[in-house]
Motif scaffolding. Sequence first.
Motif, short mmCIF file in Angstrom:
data_model
loop_
_atom_site.label_atom_id
_atom_site.label_comp_id
_atom_site.label_asym_id
_atom_site.label_seq_id
_atom_site.Cartn_x
_atom_site.Cartn_y
_atom_site.Cartn_z
N LEU A 1 29.48 35.49 43.49
CA LEU A 1 28.95 33.90 43.29
C LEU A 1 27.54 33.70 44.03
CD1 LEU A 1 32.20 32.31 44.25
CD2 LEU A 1 31.59 33.00 41.92
N SER A 2 27.22 34.15 44.80
CA SER A 2 25.56 34.15 44.88
C SER A 2 25.06 34.72 44.26
CB SER A 2 25.83 34.92 46.90
OG SER A 2 24.34 35.04 46.75
N ILE A 3 25.09 35.08 44.07
CA ILE A 3 23.61 35.87 42.30
C ILE A 3 24.58 34.59 40.79
CG2 ILE A 3 23.86 37.61 40.85
CD1 ILE A 3 24.66 40.34 43.04
N SER A 4 25.29 34.40 41.16
CA SER A 4 25.75 34.19 39.76
C SER A 4 25.11 32.07 40.47
CB SER A 4 27.27 33.08 39.57
OG SER A 4 28.13 34.49 39.63
N TYR A 5 25.44 31.95 41.58
CA TYR A 5 24.38 30.57 41.77
C TYR A 5 22.79 30.50 41.47
CZ TYR A 5 22.99 26.91 45.13
OH TYR A 5 22.93 25.72 45.33
N GLY A 6 22.51 32.23 41.63
CA GLY A 6 21.08 32.63 41.87
C GLY A 6 20.62 32.04 40.21
N ILE A 30 31.46 28.85 49.85
CA ILE A 30 31.79 30.44 48.43
C ILE A 30 30.14 30.74 48.37
CG2 ILE A 30 33.92 29.83 48.38
CD1 ILE A 30 33.09 28.80 45.75
N PHE A 31 29.50 30.11 47.67
CA PHE A 31 28.56 30.46 47.56
C PHE A 31 26.99 31.38 48.62
CE2 PHE A 31 29.80 27.28 44.78
CZ PHE A 31 29.53 28.24 43.50
N ASP A 32 27.55 31.49 49.46
CA ASP A 32 26.92 32.89 50.47
C ASP A 32 26.75 33.81 50.47
OD1 ASP A 32 26.56 29.81 51.79
OD2 ASP A 32 27.62 30.47 53.44
N PRO A 33 26.37 34.15 50.23
CA PRO A 33 25.85 36.06 50.06
C PRO A 33 27.24 36.46 51.20
CG PRO A 33 23.66 35.03 50.73
CD PRO A 33 24.30 33.91 50.58
N PHE A 34 27.14 37.27 50.39
CA PHE A 34 28.45 38.54 51.46
C PHE A 34 29.51 37.67 51.77
CE2 PHE A 34 23.81 40.01 51.85
CZ PHE A 34 24.30 41.40 50.99
N PHE A 35 29.66 36.11 51.20
CA PHE A 35 31.41 35.99 52.17
C PHE A 35 32.09 35.80 50.80
CE2 PHE A 35 34.12 31.77 51.87
CZ PHE A 35 34.40 31.95 53.37
N THR A 36 33.30 36.02 51.66
CA THR A 36 34.70 37.13 50.11
C THR A 36 35.89 36.04 50.45
OG1 THR A 36 35.60 37.82 48.43
CG2 THR A 36 35.06 39.07 51.27
N ILE A 89 40.91 27.53 45.94
CA ILE A 89 40.40 28.23 47.42
C ILE A 89 40.71 27.93 48.24
CG2 ILE A 89 37.81 28.66 48.21
CD1 ILE A 89 37.46 28.91 45.33
N PRO A 90 40.94 27.86 49.48
CA PRO A 90 41.08 26.70 50.47
C PRO A 90 39.60 26.00 51.23
CG PRO A 90 42.52 28.63 51.06
CD PRO A 90 40.74 29.09 49.92
N GLN A 91 40.07 24.76 51.33
CA GLN A 91 39.56 24.02 51.82
C GLN A 91 37.92 24.66 52.81
OE1 GLN A 91 38.90 20.70 49.53
NE2 GLN A 91 40.11 21.93 48.54
N GLU A 92 38.16 24.67 53.56
CA GLU A 92 37.16 25.29 54.65
C GLU A 92 36.24 26.06 54.55
OE1 GLU A 92 41.62 26.96 55.30
OE2 GLU A 92 41.03 25.12 54.60
N MET A 93 36.46 26.87 53.47
CA MET A 93 36.29 27.71 53.00
C MET A 93 34.97 27.78 51.58
SD MET A 93 38.82 30.95 52.98
CE MET A 93 39.42 32.07 54.44
N LEU A 94 35.42 26.33 50.77
CA LEU A 94 34.64 25.53 49.37
C LEU A 94 33.39 26.17 49.57
CD1 LEU A 94 36.13 25.45 47.09
CD2 LEU A 94 36.56 22.92 46.93
N ASN A 95 32.98 24.87 51.26
CA ASN A 95 31.24 24.91 50.79
C ASN A 95 30.98 26.86 51.19
OD1 ASN A 95 32.00 25.30 54.06
ND2 ASN A 95 31.25 23.33 54.25
#
Length: 193
Positions: A154-159, A136-142, A128-134
């Motif tokens: 990943l957002s659901i998994s985080y929750g 990836i758990f945001d809703p609707f970010f892919t 995963i590109p470093q600039e996207m790593l922070n």
Amino acid sequence: MLFRSEPKTRLLDKIAKSTFRASEIVNSLLNFSRTSSTEFEDVDLNKVIRETSALVEHQMEKARIEIDLQLEESLPAIRGNAGKLQQVFLNLLLNGRDAMDGGGRLTIRTSAAGGAVRAEVHDTGPGIPQEMLNRIFDPFFTTKAARRGTGLGLSISYGIVEEHGGQIMADSRPGEGAVFRLEFPAARKTVNA
């Protein structure tokens, strides 16, 4: 006669895939919006991982991906909901599959130390590109191509992991794949006096 049915077969395949995709999106949205309480019990995380791996075994073989389970046998139980935890691991396994377009290896390790139960899911994809790593758990970010992901998994998994009193973290280095680390508190057994 066989030649004429080939386009119909392709069309039916396309319809089935589109229907499945629509169903996944609806289920993800419903899971994302749910706030109901969850029944917790002692859960064997190794069992959840084995069952989830078995669910996707055929898909992984088809995608030329080997699943390597390195599960600590004396793993303590955690308090949780096996169904929701299975959803987390299913999401991580399918994301790993999608990241390894030409095949690869998914390694899942479990361990326990200091009152915590840990699981690690590592893929051999491009990372995963470093600039996207922070994000990836945001809703609707892919990070997936258009029409390949909703950005909710990943957002659901985080929750779910947070609901279980745990943590989920991701790390990645370009060309070395991605690793997701999960940590849960071990279940405390009551001692009969």
